[in-house]
Design a protein around this motif. Structure first.
Motif, PDB file in Angstrom:
ATOM      1  N   PHE A 104       5.844   3.540  -0.011  1.00  0.00           N
ATOM      2  CA  PHE A 104       5.206   2.496   0.041  1.00  0.00           C
ATOM      3  C   PHE A 104       5.376   1.736   1.441  1.00  0.00           C
ATOM      4  O   PHE A 104       6.477   1.910   1.917  1.00  0.00           O
ATOM      5  N   VAL A 105       4.773   0.894   1.570  1.00  0.00           N
ATOM      6  CA  VAL A 105       4.591  -0.364   2.365  1.00  0.00           C
ATOM      7  C   VAL A 105       4.476  -1.883   2.250  1.00  0.00           C
ATOM      8  O   VAL A 105       3.047  -2.252   1.597  1.00  0.00           O
ATOM      9  N   SER A 106       5.072  -2.689   2.426  1.00  0.00           N
ATOM     10  CA  SER A 106       4.370  -3.923   1.616  1.00  0.00           C
ATOM     11  C   SER A 106       5.159  -5.219   2.510  1.00  0.00           C
ATOM     12  O   SER A 106       5.265  -5.690   3.954  1.00  0.00           O
ATOM     13  N   THR A 107       3.768  -6.024   2.898  1.00  0.00           N
ATOM     14  CA  THR A 107       4.376  -7.326   3.662  1.00  0.00           C
ATOM     15  C   THR A 107       3.145  -8.436   3.342  1.00  0.00           C
ATOM     16  O   THR A 107       2.652  -8.240   2.022  1.00  0.00           O
ATOM     17  N   LEU A 135       0.726  -1.071  -0.585  1.00  0.00           N
ATOM     18  CA  LEU A 135      -0.094  -0.038  -0.167  1.00  0.00           C
ATOM     19  C   LEU A 135       0.692   1.394   0.418  1.00  0.00           C
ATOM     20  O   LEU A 135       1.741   0.938   0.812  1.00  0.00           O
ATOM     21  N   GLY A 136       0.886   2.301  -0.694  1.00  0.00           N
ATOM     22  CA  GLY A 136       1.180   3.634  -0.617  1.00  0.00           C
ATOM     23  C   GLY A 136       0.609   4.667  -1.652  1.00  0.00           C
ATOM     24  O   GLY A 136      -0.945   4.390  -2.167  1.00  0.00           O
ATOM     25  N   HIS A 137       1.195   5.317  -1.515  1.00  0.00           N
ATOM     26  CA  HIS A 137       0.503   6.521  -2.894  1.00  0.00           C
ATOM     27  C   HIS A 137       2.391   7.380  -3.232  1.00  0.00           C
ATOM     28  O   HIS A 137       3.138   6.602  -2.877  1.00  0.00           O
ATOM     29  N   GLY A 144       9.048   2.632   3.440  1.00  0.00           N
ATOM     30  CA  GLY A 144       9.351   4.250   3.633  1.00  0.00           C
ATOM     31  C   GLY A 144       8.942   5.240   1.993  1.00  0.00           C
ATOM     32  O   GLY A 144       7.992   4.281   1.177  1.00  0.00           O
ATOM     33  N   VAL A 145       9.140   6.371   2.119  1.00  0.00           N
ATOM     34  CA  VAL A 145       9.725   6.963   1.346  1.00  0.00           C
ATOM     35  C   VAL A 145      10.224   7.120   0.252  1.00  0.00           C
ATOM     36  O   VAL A 145      11.668   7.112   0.511  1.00  0.00           O
TER      37      VAL A 145
END
Lengths: 707, 499
Positions: free
Chosen positions: A345-348, A285-287, A333-334
């Protein structure tokens, strides 16, 4: 896209109380001697008269030499309809050999010296690199130069590269993590964005030798690249040699290409792709993030370490993984790019039932750091780790020159590493809190999940409206019809009208449905097996098929909107689009289409099909098209050609009718064969045909579906 | 500043290079054994003020017994949980709480072990009690403390792995932190505390799901190895069988550590900016604390000769994959260098036979190759051929072509070019291994453990230099037989695509 997803192998429960550090540790840490100074090797930088920039570093510890030409020719410059061009061009530059030597001979020569020359393209940049023992340097450098200047792009290796990429395409949905990493950037930046374009069968098919030659012509000129060589070399001697070897190589008016402009249209929301056979969800998720030249970069680097890129010490690791036990790996992180804004983004990934929990926990972390900032202790720890590890940025010649080559490539000052150190030193808690507040937007996240929809419970819809992301690999386009002339269209329809008459005219148009029993022999991978099918159809678009095989029975059906399949394991939905395509080719639908103005018939000359001479006609309805063959002698339908798929992937199918039978005044096929990519695939005998039977309408509906 | 340069002035292919390299290396290596039996090897490279370290323990999953498969890997995880005083706010209270967690687990396990006769309601209750006990113990945990401390001091690349043969812990440090590292590393093997054991087991189970159960290739490889080995413990996956993971206790892991993590079963290798005169007393001071223990029992089961071909077809919607394995000897077997030569000729690079035949000429494979070393090398292992069929081609086709190439190797001598290439590449690869400090440290520790002498990394090169064309034909004939092979295919189901 510079993206590294690192998942720590070790999970530790994390929740930070005030650390109680043993005395011994503190003593050893405080009393540790100063780090011995690192004598950074000299980097010789020269620009040749022709514009080629060269960087040389001597390292005589081992008798090895490495080199790398980095040039502006990445996949971002591929035309949209030829995605994969840079990849194939670089591959074939090596495998296709040079004018003087074939690729296979080059392999023999290089591998016998335990040396290598390779070329590959990433998104923004592309490379030709070499590695050898110092005693073979002269020879290998010469091969390297020849590949750079005179690639032959031999046709057989082009075909090999294309076939391999197509096989790789067919495997690209096998692993959920790969799907996630590939599709998230496409959701964020838009599928049509050249930075995130991916190869498809159609784009690979469209690439020709001329395209590869044009690629080489476009990107291989001296001012467009930087050549770095390091290892057991005599820098002065090498500089002289390079001046000689690359003499005659000139820009000739070519200009360095500009990177495409970026649009930043965020489409926040919840997106999902289903993947069978996994018991975990893969989440990203992110932008949008920042571009490297943003002055907030330094404060963000520190924030990133505290937030989610600092290994065990980061908040994401400690809270999401350790504290909540929600996942085995989490990172984010950015992020930044040199040429455009990277992504935040953060990925998991997590076990399926914990999907929503994990996402909410991540969002909570983003909110927390945005709203409440970081503590002095966190800042101090992050900065200390950064400085203690700093030496690992350049402890080998390879690392050092790699960094400098990147700086030169992107126009960054050569002392950027020193600047980084100074700037990080100056970052304060206020700086970090300011950028956390400014650059994180937890209310406008793009959330993408790849997982098993039957096991994600609670459902993702708790987070918002879920949009499905179709990751079906687009089938290759079949033979495309050329521009149609009026004459072609008229002749096509005329031929079809005659075909209609040849098959029974009104008798055909009267038919409302059919029940057909066939015996099929299928050829798969050298093995044959026989099965029988019973197809029941109500025209135009309701069909039910029962397939009886040696080991069981399968039913498939389509009711005009939805499709399903029933196996001994149970009932499952089936992609309706596959039926839609098949329906159009069905015998009666095809002949009925003669009256349908939405369907065009385009005459395309004569061909041979087996021992018959046939008129070829492209049948087109909307986007769908296929070719049918009409016997020039009796005007009947002799067969057809279309893109289909077998167990082993997409294939060009050719169907040929070998015999006919008359039923209720209709001339209907009695037997036919199908080849897939030219190989025998199916032989069919039509055992029984009943036209316009009375059928129970309920057989088309999915069993167990609500009425 | 004292600098020892690793200069190969006279570089010639052949024994001169190796002899030269050997001399240089000998001058740069200092080795010693502590009183407690710990072997230490130091390699000096003063180019940069950094060091790479490996603690190499001579125990792997092959030492496990049924019921505790996966425990070697679990302990590897636990080694990062800290020590009796690193990672906790109150060691005494924590230990009390941990004992209560153990008790709750034993109660749960007793019910769980009843199998079909277990009372599900009771089991759930016992689970809740266990969760409560875990929560209480967590109050005393300062999580990640060990790793955070180490990272803050400049540690880079902190990691570990478990294989069938051994367990290795490695990282890189700026060289001014040598003593700090010696303290931390010896401390965690002196007084490990297996805190949060049952939660970490949950994580290991997730890891198993991710690597094996959710991955078609992961499942395939697990089946393949289990089928190839019916007696020897190479049969079991390193991550362990799920049912064993469910019931392993902290006491069993503690026991494992006490049996196998002892100084004369370990090698510490340090490569980089290390000065033996300063380093030796530091290492003796801190690692000398590790107590000696009785030598653990070796693995005694021997895999009997295979009596017939074993085959399995796994159906999965993913793209096809074929893997064929033949039993062979262990690392110290005289034929080992011949197998290395065969690996090179069959599968290494674009000049390899498998690439030329399957990928380039027949175009039936996307990739094809050969390798040894799986499952391990300490005990007799496997020689493996693999292929990924191209679109439109099958595992059966790839298999038959591979057998053709194998027959060719049995009956026709390889060419001079091929054999020379093997020897040149072995030397080139060897040199490349020496490029990184962590590579050197790992090589030193590996050879010291598996042959008893790190110098054998050089004799391995001498061995491969002696391999003849007849050797290759003999070995191919003897080992690549139908009876000796295990074949597993991964491929989509034949029944219309929906299974």
């Amino acid at each position: 896209m510079r993206r590294v997803l690192l998942f720590a192998f070790i999970t530790l429960m994390a929740f930070s109380l005030l650390a109680v550090v043993p005395q011994e540790f503190t003593k050893l840490s405080d009393n540790a001697p100063e780090l011995r100074p690192l004598k950074t090797p000299d980097v010789q930088q020269i620009t040749l008269k022709n514009g080629l920039r060269i960087m040389l570093v001597e390292d005589h510890r081992l008798p090895l030499v490495s080199g790398r030409l980095m040039y502006r020719g990445g996949s971002v410059f591929d035309p949209a309809d030829k995605a994969g061009l840079a990849g194939i061009a670089t591959e074939v530059m090596r495998t296709g050999g040079t004018e003087a030597v074939t690729g296979d001979d080059l392999s023999e020569m290089l591998e016998s010296m335990s040396a290598s020359v390779e070329a590959f393209a990433s998104s923004e940049s592309a490379y030709v690199s070499f590695n050898c023992l110092s005693e073979n340097f002269t020879q290998v450098l010469d091969i390297f130069r020849d590949i750079v200047l005179n690639p032959a792009f031999r046709e057989d290796k082009i075909q090999l590269a294309k076939d391999q990429i197509k096989s790789a395409i067919s495997r690209r949905n096998d692993e959920a993590q790969e799907i996630l990493s590939r599709e998230f950037p496409r959701l964020l930046y838009g599928k049509d964005n050249p930075y995130v374009a991916i190869e498809e069968y159609a784009t690979v098919d469209a690439i020709t030798r001329d395209d590869l030659v044009a690629y080489h012509q476009r990107f291989f000129f001296p001012s467009n690249g930087i050549l770095a060589i390091w290892g057991d070399i005599d820098a002065k001697a090498v500089a002289k040699t390079l001046k000689e070897s690359f003499k005659g190589w000139e820009d000739n008016g070519r200009k360095v290409a500009s990177y495409p402009k970026m649009k930043y249209d965020l489409t926040p929301g919840v997106y999902f792709s289903h993947k069978d056979g996994v018991n975990q969800s893969y989440i990203e998720l992110g932008h949008f993030g920042i571009q490297r030249d943003n002055p907030d970069y330094y404060a963000l680097e520190v924030m990133n370490r505290i937030f989610g890129m600092g290994g065990f010490a980061s908040r994401l690791f400690k809270n999401i993984r350790s504290n909540k036990g929600l996942t085995y790996g989490v990172y984010g992180g950015v992020d930044w790019e040199y040429t455009h804004r990277g992504s935040f983004f953060v990925s998991t990934f997590t076990m399926s039932p914990k999907t929503v929990d994990a996402i909410n926990a991540v969002i909570a972390e983003i909110r927390d750091i945005k709203t409440n900032g970081v503590t002095q202790e966190e800042l101090d720890k992050a900065k200390k780790a950064f400085f203690e590890k700093f030496v690992f940025n350049f402890d080998t010649a390879g690392k050092l020159i790699g960094r400098l080559q990147s700086y030169a490539f992107y126009g960054m000052p050569m002392n950027s590493l020193d600047v980084l150190r100074e700037k990080i030193k100056a970052v304060t808690v206020e700086d970090v809190n300011k950028v956390a507040a400014k650059y994180l937007d937890p209310d406008n996240l793009l959330i993408y999940v790849v997982g098993n929809k039957d096991e994600i419970d609670p459902s993702l819809s708790e987070l918002g409206e879920v949009k499905e992301v179709d990751i079906t690999i687009p089938a290759p386009k079949g033979e495309e019809a050329p521009e149609a002339t009026e004459a072609d269209l008229d002749k096509g329809r005329a031929l079809m009208t005659r075909a209609l008459k040849a098959h029974g005219g009104d008798a055909v148009l009267k038919v409302t449905g059919k029940e057909v029993e066939e015996e099929l022999t299928m050829d798969m991978g050298g093995q044959q097996f026989t099965l029988t099918t019973v197809a029941k159809m109500v025209l135009p678009d309701k069909i039910h098929v029962t397939v009886t095989m040696p080991f069981g029975t399968i039913e498939q059906a389509y009711d005009g909107t939805t499709a399903w399949v029933k196996t001994p394991q149970g009932v499952q939905p089936y992609p309706a689009e596959e039926f839609k395509d098949e329906i159009m080719k069905e015998f009666f639908n095809l002949l009925n289409a003669v009256k349908n103005p939405d369907v065009t018939f385009q005459y395309a000359g004569t061909e041979s099909l087996g021992d018959k001479t046939v008129d070829a006609v492209f049948v087109k309805k909307g986007e769908a098209q296929f070719k049918i063959f009409l016997d020039t002698k009796d005007h009947s339908i002799a067969g057809m050609k279309y893109q289909g798929k077998t167990q082993m992937g997409p294939a060009e199918m050719v169907q040929a009718y070998t015999d006919y039978q008359t039923v209720d005044g209709v001339v209907y096929p009695a037997s036919y064969t199908v080849t897939a990519n030219g190989e025998p695939y199916i032989t069919s005998k039509v055992l029984k045909v009943v036209l316009s039977p009375t059928l129970d309408a309920s057989i088309f509906a999915m069993p167990g579906a609500a009425e | 500043m004292r600098r020892i340069l690793f200069v190969f002035a006279l570089l010639l292919m052949g024994s001169l290079l190796i002899a030269g390299a050997f001399q240089e290396m000998e001058q740069s290596v200092t080795e010693f054994t502590l009183d407690n039996g710990l072997k230490v090897i130091l390699f000096e490279n003063h180019q940069a003020p950094v060091i790479s370290m490996v603690t190499y323990v001579n125990v792997g999953s092959a030492n496990e017994k049924p019921g505790i498969t996966g425990i070697a890997h679990i302990f590897e995880h636990m080694a990062f949980k800290g020590t009796h005083n690193i990672g906790t706010s109150d060691p005494a209270k924590e230990m009390e709480a941990m004992k209560k967690v153990d008790e709750a687990f034993y109660a749960w396990k007793a019910e769980y072990d009843k199998g079909d006769l277990k009372d599900s309601a009771k089991l759930d209750e016992l689970k809740s009690t266990l969760e409560e006990a875990k929560k209480n113990a967590k109050e005393y945990v300062v999580s990640n403390e060990f790793n955070e401390l180490v990272e803050r001091e400049g540690c880079s690349g902190l990691n570990a792995y478990t294989s069938w043969d051994n367990t290795a812990y490695f990282y890189n440090f700026p060289s001014n932190k040598l003593e700090l590292w010696a303290y931390m590393e010896s401390e965690r093997f002196l007084n490990p505390r297996l805190r949060e054991f049952y939660s970490e087991k949950d994580v290991v189970m997730e890891e198993r799901r991710m690597r094996t159960e959710s991955s078609p290739t992961g499942r395939m490889i697990e089946e393949f190895i289990a089928m190839a080995y019916i007696a020897h413990p190479y049969h079991n996956p390193v991550v362990g069988w799920m049912s064993d993971l469910m019931t392993i206790t902290r006491a069993e892991a503690q026991n494992w550590y006490e049996n196998y993590y002892q100084p004369n079963n370990m090698v510490v290798a340090i490569a980089g900016d290390v000065f033996p005169r300063e380093a030796r007393p530091i290492i003796e001071k801190w690692f000398g604390r590790l107590p000696t223990r009785p030598t653990p029992e070796p693995v005694e089961t021997v895999e009997p000769p295979q009596r017939g071909e074993r085959r399995e077809i796994m159906e999965d919607p993913s793209q096809p994959f074929a893997i064929i394995g033949y039993h062979k000897g262990d690392f110290n077997h005289p034929d080992e260098s011949v197998f290395n030569a065969i690996t090179d000729i069959m599968g290494n690079g674009r000049t390899s036979r498998l690439y030329k035949r399957l990928v380039r000429d027949d175009k039936i494979a996307l990739a094809a190759g050969a390798f040894t070393g799986i499952p391990g090398q300490k005990f007799p292992g496997l020689f493996i051929f693999y292929g990924l069929p191209m679109q439109g081609h099958t595992n059966d086709e790839v298999e038959s072509v591979m057998y053709e190439e194998i027959e060719k190797m049995k009956n026709e001598p390889v060419s001079d070019e091929e054999l020379n290439r093997v020897k040149t590449r072995a030397k080139g690869d060897f040199l490349r291994e020496l490029q990184s400090n962590s590579g050197v440290a790992h090589q030193l520790a590996f050879y010291q453990t598996i042959t008893g002498d790190w110098r054998d990394m050089f004799s391995e090169l001498e061995q491969i230099d002696k391999v003849t064309k007849d050797d290759i034909m003999r070995v191919a004939k003897e080992y690549f037989t139908r009876t000796n092979r295990t074949v597993v295919f991964l491929q989509p189901a034949k029944d219309g695509g929906e299974s």
